[in-house]
Design an enzyme around this catalytic site. Structure first.
Site, PDB file in Angstrom:
ATOM      1  N   GLY A 687       5.187  -5.046   2.955  1.00 45.76           N
ATOM      2  CA  GLY A 687       4.255  -3.948   2.670  1.00 45.76           C
ATOM      3  C   GLY A 687       3.645  -3.400   3.942  1.00 45.76           C
ATOM      4  CD  GLU A 690      -4.168  -1.201   1.848  1.00 45.13           C
ATOM      5  OE1 GLU A 690      -5.385  -1.184   1.685  1.00 45.13           O
ATOM      6  OE2 GLU A 690      -3.386  -1.801   1.084  1.00 45.13           O
TER       7      GLU A 690
HETATM    8 MO1  MOS Z   1      -5.584   0.564  -0.902  1.00 46.86          MO
HETATM    9  S1  MOS Z   1      -7.443   0.752  -0.036  1.00 46.86           S
HETATM   10  O1  MOS Z   1      -5.672  -0.955  -1.652  1.00 46.86           O
HETATM   11  O2  MOS Z   1      -5.414   1.862  -1.975  1.00 46.86           O
END
Ligand code: MOS
Length: 729
Positions: A687, A690
């Site tokens: 992933g 973020e």
């Molecule tokens: Mo993200 S801040 O878990 O959409």
């Protein structure tokens, strides 16, 4: 599988939805236009706290085009006073006209529905409200005397300690003790929240801009007290989410309530200022970090104590100490999270919650410690590299952070750095080089998918996930084509609808790790079924051969052939008993600071990540780059300015809430190390949504220190905090 049948996984495939987006063919929530559509506008409170808001809607109701005005006086009474779906932090405490009072400035207190948006907006301005005010706490500093301990911090306990941190710090040869702060911030995806709600009898359809179609269905059905199967949520395109569209907020339920009351479909789109308050935002934080080390750089004890703000009526915790629990091999540690309650809207997840703010504090502290020790900042991190997860002792499923430091340092040219602050110049301009570690946890959740061979030879692959701009359509097409061993143009991926097989929230950087294996399972199942009949396409030597053999196979079917797949991989709990999984990165930044004006420019950032396998080099690297851009904003620009008198954010627009534009961004050079984390996930991925923002603010703050000799511990690093800079010239 072009290139003579090579796997499409990892290839820089263009976005499959790109042509729709650039031609305007992609339909976003607010563009759905059912017959007899009318328009809703939310009326917000103008005071931060009131026992009662007395609403006089007579003038608004008489205004041109008005269909109705919904307030707490005439809104239907909902089960549990509108709280039936409350289950923080997923099901939020929202404002659905069940209360007489006001809990924050900007809280929705009425909805005006009219035949046009202009009429609705005009009438909304005619709603008269008088308040029976109560005192409000809007002062973070003052509220700190009433700290409280939340039940959880993210997915973990609020407090975690190992060994004896205070004793180890007291006995350390070198100590660093500093406090870092990050301000109120708000998500500003280009597309604000928007919903079109239509009732047909008892059946409700919501076209909504959301990160979680199933979550919207659950929250809306529970809140209204209707069966979930009566609610369909459709969200084919989302113009950015970043966490604010992960929860279902008041506006979605209000759109459904207004449509019911009006007896007509209703569109409700938030205006930009309405993004600042009623739909979350990043909490303000104050983080106290103490590091104790021996002269050789070995950490012996650390503390990270976090205070963040929440609303009066719901606990949301920014888990900023989370990265500190994982980053360094330190035998003694203590971490805590405490909350202050303010009369503001509840904050929420905002890209890399915890890690974005937390890495700013811990990675600046490490830079400060490195200087005290006279050690290179990279060397200090290598000496404290965590070979296992520090607080649990578990092995990592895969971790290539050492390679990240080495690769990024080399590409950046770090060995040419003169370590002294204010030692590098270009003419009058102060030049600084700084670095930091990036990190974000790896998550996954159960998911389902289906794959259906159509008579025209196209396989329609379906999952009720979302593409929030990240490239889900594209990478799922690649995963499906790989599992089916067909060219990508024979796959059509569908998402964003509660009628599709259920998938989790697009949050926590886990869409691909969760949905990918389900898609892979469904397509593998379909491939097996078809291969039993005629596997000729599997032995074709190139794409053209595969395409024609597969089409021939499809044409012989009397009906669509469908297969289902489920990935409840190892559930996260089982998996976590054996391995800890996290992503990592190393971020190196150059800043150029004008000593007279204090202006900080960022000509280049170089970063390398350990994130497992990349499914698509183009969308993947672009995603990491985008995260870095936001990191630049966090470091230098972003701050919601709260008016302490009214509890309103005064810069609630994109003119005064500054985010980076093209002219603010220099070269961003990102790379990933070669990695395949199959212990975490059958696709080998972890992933990437973020991690890109993490570490960036620290790398820039460290670079600003190196350039100027000024340590700014309070974000954003604006020129007023830097000036005057000229004294040492
Ligand atoms: Mo993200 S801040 O878990 O959409």
């Amino acid at each position: 599988m072009s290139d003579g049948g090579a796997s499409p996984i990892g290839r820089p495939l263009d976005r499959v939805d790109g042509p729709l987006k650039v031609t305007g063919g992609a339909k976003y929530a607010a563009e759905f236009d059912p017959r007899a559509l009318c328009h809703a506008v939310i009326v917000q409170s103008t005071v931060p706290a009131a026992r009662a808001a007395r609403i006089d809607a007579r003038e608004a109701e008489a205004a041109p085009g008005v269909v109705l005005v919904l307030t707490h006086r005439n809104a239907p009474k909902l089960p549990k006073a509108g709280r039936a779906a409350v289950n923080p932090p997923a099901g939020r405490e929202i404002s659905v006209l069940q209360l007489e009072g006001v809990r924050y400035n900007g809280e929705p207190i009425a909805v005006v529905v009219a035949d046009t948006f202009e009429h609705a907006r005009d009438a909304a301005s005619r709603v008269k409200v008088s308040y029976e005010r109560t005192p409000a706490q809007l002062d973070f500093e003052a509220a700190k005397k009433d700290l409280h301990r939340p039940e959880k911090a993210g997915r973990s306990p609020p407090d975690k300690s190992w060994g004896n941190a205070d004793k180890a710090i007291a006995e350390a040869e070198v100590r660093l003790d500093a406090t870092y702060t990050t301000p109120y911030e708000h998500h500003n995806p280009m597309e604000p929240h928007g919903t079109v709600a239509r009732w047909e009898g008892e059946k409700l359809t919501l076209w909504d801009s959301t990160q979680y179609v199933s979550g919207v269905r659950e929250t809306v059905s529970k809140t209204l007290g209707i069966p979930a199967e009566n609610v369909r949520v459709v969200s084919p395109f989302v113009g950015g989410g970043f966490g604010c569209k992960g929860s279902t907020w008041s506006d979605v339920v209000l759109a459904a309530m207004a449509a019911k009351a009006a007896g007509r479909p209703v569109k409700l789109v938030l205006e930009r200022p309405q993004m600042f308050g009623p739909v979350g935002g990043r909490p303000r934080t104050e983080q106290h970090v103490v590091l104790g080390a021996m002269r050789d750089g070995r950490l012996v004890g650390l503390r990270h104590d976090v205070i963040s703000h929440t609303s009066r009526f719901e606990d949301f915790v920014e888990p900023s100490a989370q990265p500190t629990r994982a980053l360094y091999a330190c035998p003694n540690g203590a971490t805590t999270h405490r909350l202050v309650k303010l009369d503001l809207g509840t904050p929420t997840f905002q890209r890399a919650p915890g890690e974005s703010t937390g890495t700013f504090a811990i990675e600046c502290a490490m830079d400060e410690l490195a200087e005290k020790l006279g050690l290179d900042p990279v060397e200090l991190r290598l000496r404290n590299h965590a070979d296992t997860e520090p607080d649990t002792g578990q092995p990592w499923s895969s971790k290539k952070l050492r390679e990240c430091y080495a690769d990024a340092a080399k590409r950046f040219g770090w060995e040419r750095r003169n370590p002294g602050p204010r030692s590098m110049r270009d003419g009058n301009i102060l030049v600084g080089w700084g670095m930091a570690t990036a990190t974000y946890p790896a998550h996954l959740m159960p998911s389902q998918a289906s794959a259906t061979l159509m008579p025209d030879g196209i396989v329609v692959v379906r999952a009720g996930t979302q593409d929030i701009g990240t490239g889900t359509y594209t990478v799922m097409t690649q995963v499906a084509a790989d599992a089916l061993a067909v060219p990508v143009d024979l796959v059509r991926f569908e998402l964003g609808d509660t009628r599709l097989p259920k998938a989790p929230i697009s949050g926590g950087s886990m869409t691909v790790s969760s949905v990918g294996p389900a898609v892979q399972a469904a397509c593998t199942e379909l491939r097996r079924t078809l291969a039993r009949q005629d596997g000729a396409w599997l032995s074709a030597v190139d794409d053209e051969g595969r395409r024609s053999a597969f089409r021939a196979l499809a044409a012989r079917q009397k009906a669509p052939v469908e297969a289902h797949g489920e990935a409840h991989p190892q559930t996260e709990d089982e998996q976590q008993q054996k391995f800890a999984s996290r992503s990592w990165g190393a971020v190196f930044a150059e800043v150029r600071v004008d000593p007279d004006l204090g202006i900080v420019r960022v000509p280049r950032i170089v970063a390398t990540y350990s994130v497992g396998r990349l499914l698509n080099r183009k969308t993947g690297l672009s995603q990491l780059q985008g995260g870095i851009v936001w990191g630049v904003g966090m470091a230098l620009l972003e701050e919601s300015l709260l008016d302490p008198a009214t509890g309103r954010y005064v810069n609630e627009n994109l003119a005064e809430y500054h985010v980076p534009v093209n002219a603010d961004i220099g070269a961003i050079d990102v790379a990933v190390v070669d990695e395949n984390d199959t212990r975490f996930n059958p696709l080998g991925i972890r992933g990437i949504g973020e991690i890109g923002i993490t570490g960036v603010a620290a790398a820039l703050a460290n670079a600003v220190y190196h350039a100027t000799g000024r340590r700014i511990r309070d974000l954003p690093i604006t020129l007023d905090k830097l000036l005057p800079l000229a004294e040492n010239r």
